[in-house]
Design a protein around this motif. Structure first.
Motif, PDB file in Angstrom:
ATOM      1  N   PHE A  43     101.099  11.162   6.093  1.00  0.00           N
ATOM      2  CA  PHE A  43     102.140  10.207   6.335  1.00  0.00           C
ATOM      3  C   PHE A  43     102.668   9.611   4.971  1.00  0.00           C
ATOM      4  CE2 PHE A  43     103.274   5.854   6.838  1.00  0.00           C
ATOM      5  CZ  PHE A  43     104.417   5.936   7.645  1.00  0.00           C
ATOM      6  N   LEU A  44     101.733   9.427   4.107  1.00  0.00           N
ATOM      7  CA  LEU A  44     101.877   8.469   2.696  1.00  0.00           C
ATOM      8  C   LEU A  44     102.649   9.597   2.058  1.00  0.00           C
ATOM      9  CD1 LEU A  44      98.963   6.609   1.990  1.00  0.00           C
ATOM     10  CD2 LEU A  44     100.958   5.742   2.719  1.00  0.00           C
ATOM     11  N   GLN A 104     106.142   7.061  15.048  1.00  0.00           N
ATOM     12  CA  GLN A 104     105.070   7.313  14.325  1.00  0.00           C
ATOM     13  C   GLN A 104     104.085   6.036  14.287  1.00  0.00           C
ATOM     14  OE1 GLN A 104     106.486   8.464  10.562  1.00  0.00           O
ATOM     15  NE2 GLN A 104     106.456  10.445  11.043  1.00  0.00           N
ATOM     16  N   ILE A 105     104.465   5.058  14.492  1.00  0.00           N
ATOM     17  CA  ILE A 105     103.683   3.810  14.627  1.00  0.00           C
ATOM     18  C   ILE A 105     103.506   3.205  15.830  1.00  0.00           C
ATOM     19  CG2 ILE A 105     104.210   3.335  12.027  1.00  0.00           C
ATOM     20  CD1 ILE A 105     106.301   1.132  13.111  1.00  0.00           C
ATOM     21  N   ASN A 112      95.630  12.788   8.339  1.00  0.00           N
ATOM     22  CA  ASN A 112      97.213  12.344   9.119  1.00  0.00           C
ATOM     23  C   ASN A 112      97.695  11.204   8.230  1.00  0.00           C
ATOM     24  OD1 ASN A 112      96.883  14.135  10.995  1.00  0.00           O
ATOM     25  ND2 ASN A 112      96.146  12.670  12.392  1.00  0.00           N
ATOM     26  N   PHE A 113      96.944  10.137   7.704  1.00  0.00           N
ATOM     27  CA  PHE A 113      97.513   8.903   7.325  1.00  0.00           C
ATOM     28  C   PHE A 113      97.780   9.622   5.498  1.00  0.00           C
ATOM     29  CE2 PHE A 113      96.760   5.202   4.209  1.00  0.00           C
ATOM     30  CZ  PHE A 113      97.927   4.458   4.851  1.00  0.00           C
ATOM     31  N   ALA A 151      91.775  11.421  10.932  1.00  0.00           N
ATOM     32  CA  ALA A 151      92.779  10.085  10.769  1.00  0.00           C
ATOM     33  C   ALA A 151      93.144  10.028   9.275  1.00  0.00           C
ATOM     34  CB  ALA A 151      91.949   8.949  11.475  1.00  0.00           C
ATOM     35  N   GLN A 152      92.175  10.272   8.218  1.00  0.00           N
ATOM     36  CA  GLN A 152      92.337  10.406   6.893  1.00  0.00           C
ATOM     37  C   GLN A 152      93.437  11.247   6.614  1.00  0.00           C
ATOM     38  OE1 GLN A 152      88.444  10.824   4.948  1.00  0.00           O
ATOM     39  NE2 GLN A 152      88.040   8.680   5.416  1.00  0.00           N
TER      40      GLN A 152
END
Length: 101
Positions: A35-36, A13-14, A31-32, A28-29
């Protein structure tokens, strides 16, 4: 008995060298945020699993002490890692806010 990994994220993932297509800032927001959310849910799941096996041990059910200790340590490690990541993010934010414009 297999021991599962204690990780908040999958190294895939990173990976910064992966060739992912360009995405919009909104995506992107999202997805982030996802993820969090999944990382925090993973920490919560480990805490709940630790509570369940601890309760079983207290009630005298058939559970091994080492399984209780492993679950407890796994929950502790994931919580501590989450707290350290949070502290580093706050520290980075504060450093950015101190930068002159």
């Amino acid at each position: 008995m297999a021991i599962e990994s204690v990780s908040l994220f999958n190294p895939v993932q990173i990976n910064p060298t992966s060739s992912t297509p360009k995405i919009s800032p909104f995506e992107a927001q999202q997805n982030f945020g996802d993820f969090l959310k999944s990382a925090i849910e993973s920490v919560n799941a480990n805490q709940k699993a630790s509570d369940v096996v601890t309760e079983k041990l207290i009630r005298g059910e058939n559970v091994e002490l080492h399984d209780v200790m492993i679950a407890s340590q796994k929950a502790s490690i994931t919580l501590n890692a989450t707290m350290e990541i949070r502290n580093k993010v706050i520290e980075a934010y504060q450093e950015i806010m101190r930068m002159p414009v």
